[in-house]
Design an enzyme around this catalytic site. Structure first.
Site, PDB file in Angstrom:
ATOM      1  N   ASN A 110      49.396 136.606 -11.489  1.00 59.01           N
ATOM      2  CA  ASN A 110      49.783 136.747 -10.083  1.00 59.01           C
ATOM      3  C   ASN A 110      48.621 136.477  -9.127  1.00 59.01           C
ATOM      4  OD1 ASN A 110      52.151 137.432 -11.279  1.00 59.01           O
ATOM      5  ND2 ASN A 110      52.086 139.613 -10.719  1.00 59.01           N
ATOM      6  N   THR A 155      60.673 107.422  31.359  1.00 58.37           N
ATOM      7  CA  THR A 155      61.273 108.752  31.218  1.00 58.37           C
ATOM      8  C   THR A 155      62.756 108.481  30.998  1.00 58.37           C
ATOM      9  OG1 THR A 155      61.711 108.971  33.587  1.00 58.37           O
ATOM     10  CG2 THR A 155      59.582 109.806  32.809  1.00 58.37           C
ATOM     11  N   HIS A 156      63.400 109.292  30.196  1.00 60.66           N
ATOM     12  CA  HIS A 156      64.818 109.061  29.837  1.00 60.66           C
ATOM     13  C   HIS A 156      65.014 107.683  29.200  1.00 60.66           C
ATOM     14  CE1 HIS A 156      65.604 112.454  32.625  1.00 60.66           C
ATOM     15  NE2 HIS A 156      64.719 111.837  33.387  1.00 60.66           N
ATOM     16  N   SER A 277      65.759  91.159   4.723  1.00 65.19           N
ATOM     17  CA  SER A 277      67.116  91.533   4.355  1.00 65.19           C
ATOM     18  C   SER A 277      67.575  90.660   3.194  1.00 65.19           C
ATOM     19  CB  SER A 277      68.046  91.335   5.550  1.00 65.19           C
ATOM     20  OG  SER A 277      69.381  91.192   5.109  1.00 65.19           O
ATOM     21  N   LYS A 283      65.850  88.325   9.214  1.00 64.97           N
ATOM     22  CA  LYS A 283      65.411  89.690   9.481  1.00 64.97           C
ATOM     23  C   LYS A 283      63.970  89.969   9.082  1.00 64.97           C
ATOM     24  CE  LYS A 283      68.903  92.516  10.337  1.00 64.97           C
ATOM     25  NZ  LYS A 283      68.731  93.662  11.120  1.00 64.97           N
ATOM     26  N   ASN A 285      62.358  93.667   9.147  1.00 61.73           N
ATOM     27  CA  ASN A 285      62.663  95.045   9.531  1.00 61.73           C
ATOM     28  C   ASN A 285      61.423  95.932   9.501  1.00 61.73           C
ATOM     29  OD1 ASN A 285      65.403  94.358   9.737  1.00 61.73           O
ATOM     30  ND2 ASN A 285      65.687  94.679   7.534  1.00 61.73           N
ATOM     31  N   GLU A 290      60.397 103.208   9.820  1.00 59.57           N
ATOM     32  CA  GLU A 290      61.661 103.896   9.546  1.00 59.57           C
ATOM     33  C   GLU A 290      61.511 104.917   8.414  1.00 59.57           C
ATOM     34  OE1 GLU A 290      65.292 101.112   9.811  1.00 59.57           O
ATOM     35  OE2 GLU A 290      63.575  99.782   9.597  1.00 59.57           O
ATOM     36  N   TYR A 317      54.813 140.526  -6.305  1.00 58.13           N
ATOM     37  CA  TYR A 317      55.155 139.248  -6.917  1.00 58.13           C
ATOM     38  C   TYR A 317      56.592 139.259  -7.413  1.00 58.13           C
ATOM     39  CZ  TYR A 317      55.287 135.095  -9.759  1.00 58.13           C
ATOM     40  OH  TYR A 317      55.648 133.879 -10.270  1.00 58.13           O
ATOM     41  N   GLN A 322      57.494 131.114  -7.782  1.00 60.86           N
ATOM     42  CA  GLN A 322      57.202 129.877  -8.502  1.00 60.86           C
ATOM     43  C   GLN A 322      57.803 128.664  -7.775  1.00 60.86           C
ATOM     44  OE1 GLN A 322      56.935 129.947 -12.842  1.00 60.86           O
ATOM     45  NE2 GLN A 322      58.676 128.560 -12.901  1.00 60.86           N
ATOM     46  N   LYS A 325      55.961 125.879  -5.149  1.00 59.65           N
ATOM     47  CA  LYS A 325      55.087 124.750  -5.489  1.00 59.65           C
ATOM     48  C   LYS A 325      55.625 123.409  -5.001  1.00 59.65           C
ATOM     49  CE  LYS A 325      52.804 127.650  -8.129  1.00 59.65           C
ATOM     50  NZ  LYS A 325      53.787 128.680  -7.751  1.00 59.65           N
TER      51      LYS A 325
END
Ligand code: ARG
Length: 460
Positions: A110, A155-156, A277, A283, A285, A290, A317, A322, A325
């Site tokens: 422990n 903005t927005h 693609s 394409k 990408n 992403e 404990y 366990q 992890k």
């Protein structure tokens, strides 16, 4: 199979119990830290006369050779022995015989796992700090290479006011700087030695915890044995700090994806960080960005998993622990990979200043400044705002821009407008006027860059 705890048991463990209970398939990666901690523990046991000095030396030598074997990947991990601790102890006994059986004196798995995880987490923090620094250096280089480039600030996601591209990039420099602060502060809380708490209540053996702490580079020893074996706050904080890094990376990823889209066309991803693609030959990408954005979700998941894991656990404990992890490992691996990717990806981005200029011309970027200009001519701001709104409406209806309107047309909306208006609305003027500390004026951004460079080089 010789279990650590076999003495009390008549019947063997069910195969399903072994499958449920084994952790060595994922905690074997803790072996280097586990072995280092065991070496310090053994030296202390010898020094304090709890075991013979020769036994202590034999243990240290055995562990050293084991560490080499671990690095050489020549050890065989056995799931039947449950975890990394039991495996290492068994291998040690196999190598050095009886002395190996004395290593676990005055210690429990422990306080051992708590020590391993803190040593591991400390090294992860250092690696992450180095990667954050590297990313900040990449940001500085990127910003510096495009000091003369401006783009609409939004903005927005609506064009708002022009900013220098470097100013935009340095916003992320600040986010990663706060991330560094968080990890530095967390490192202090991590760097406390658990060993000596034993199972939960401490040990009657005359151990020297300070000696072990010094040898392992801890700043001090934990105070309460029960808290010591039950505490996983530092892993939760680690995942929270990692989540914030990922959130910052993800926000910039989103912008990079947008900028890289032909609709914006502000940047082009380097080929090395894009993919094509299988069906659409045209394409290219922005997959790196992403994937970083996507992986952010799973690091948040790691944080949620740890918070949920801990919420109902009684002291001290519990085997549930366990399960700390894999989320911690995953969060650490992911944030390190994504930070490394991002620095390289930025280096390979091509900036298209022309497209940014075109966007600036379309966005009525000078509207606020035109209102301010009218204020300078004695028009109250609220009226000025209204007048400029009407001018913009006129431009939209006639498919033109503020900058393209002849002064005579502007004067029909407000007679106070004079010939000086074209200078007032020029991009250079708009940028240069935002000259207060923290603003986007080129002079300020150059200063900010210089300070950023100093701040990064101060980090050791
Ligand atoms: N593998 C265990 C863990 O990760 C180590 C501690 C085991 N302690 C115990 N009492 N079974 O939590």
């Amino acid at each position: 199979m010789n279990k650590l705890w076999g003495g009390r048991f008549d019947a063997p463990t069910h195969a399903l119990m072994e499958a449920l209970g084994e952790s060595v398939s994922f905690d074997a990666r803790l072996a280097p830290w586990d072995i280092r901690a065991s070496m310090a523990h053994a030296r202390m046991l010898g020094k304090c006369g709890i075991i013979d000095e020769e036994d202590a030396q034999a243990i240290v030598n055995g562990l050293e050779s084991l560490l080499e074997a671990v690095h050489a990947e020549t050890v065989q991990w056995s799931p039947a022995l449950e975890d990394v601790h039991a495996n290492i102890e068994a291998m040690l006994v196999e190598r050095i015989g009886k002395a190996g059986k004395k290593l676990h004196t005055a210690r429990s798995r422990n306080d051992q796992i708590a020590t391993d995880m803190r040593l591991w987490a400390r090294d992860q923090v250092d690696a992450i700090l180095a990667l954050l620094k590297r990313l900040q250096q990449a940001i500085i280089a990127f910003a510096e290479a495009h000091l003369d480039t401006a783009l609409p600030g939004y903005t927005h996601l609506q064009p708002a006011q022009p900013v220098l591209f470097a100013h935009h990039c340095l916003a992320y420099f600040e986010m990663f700087d706060r991330d560094k602060q968080r990890f530095v502060e967390l490192r202090r809380r991590i760097n406390v030695l658990p060993l000596g708490a034993a199972a939960l209540a401490g040990t009657p053996h005359p151990i020297d915890r300070e000696m072990v702490a010094r040898e392992l580079g801890f700043d001090g020893i934990s105070r309460n044995s029960m808290d010591t074996v039950a505490d996983r706050d530092y892993l939760i904080e680690f995942c929270a700090a990692a989540s914030l890094v990922m959130m910052h990376l993800s926000r910039w990823s989103e912008e990079i994806i947008l900028w890289n889209s032909p609709a914006f066309g502000f940047i082009e991803m380097g080929d090395a960080f894009a993919t094509g693609s299988s069906i659409m030959p045209q394409k290219k990408n922005p997959d790196a960005a992403e994937l970083v954005r996507g992986k952010t979700a799973r690091v948040y998941g790691d944080l949620a998993a740890l918070l949920t894991l801990m919420k109902g656990l009684p002291l001290t404990y519990n085997r549930d622990l366990q399960e700390d992890k894999e989320p911690a490992f995953h969060a650490s691996d992911t944030v390190q990979l994504c930070l490394a990717v991002f620095a390289e990806m930025l280096d390979a981005v091509k900036v298209n200043g022309k497209r940014m200029e075109q966007a600036l011309a379309q966005g009525f970027m000078a509207a606020t400044d035109l209102a301010d200009y009218l204020v300078g001519k004695g028009v109250p701001f609220r009226e000025a705002h209204h007048i400029v709104g009407e001018i913009v409406r006129h431009c939209v209806a006639n498919n033109t821009t503020l900058e393209a309107l002849p002064v005579e047309t502007l004067r029909q909306f407000c007679p106070e407008i004079g010939e000086d208006v074209s200078v007032a609305l020029a991009l250079e003027t708009l940028l240069a006027r935002r000259n207060q500390p923290g603003g986007t004026a080129p002079e300020r951004v150059r200063e900010a860059l210089a300070t950023a460079r100093e701040r990064v080089s101060e980090q050791d």
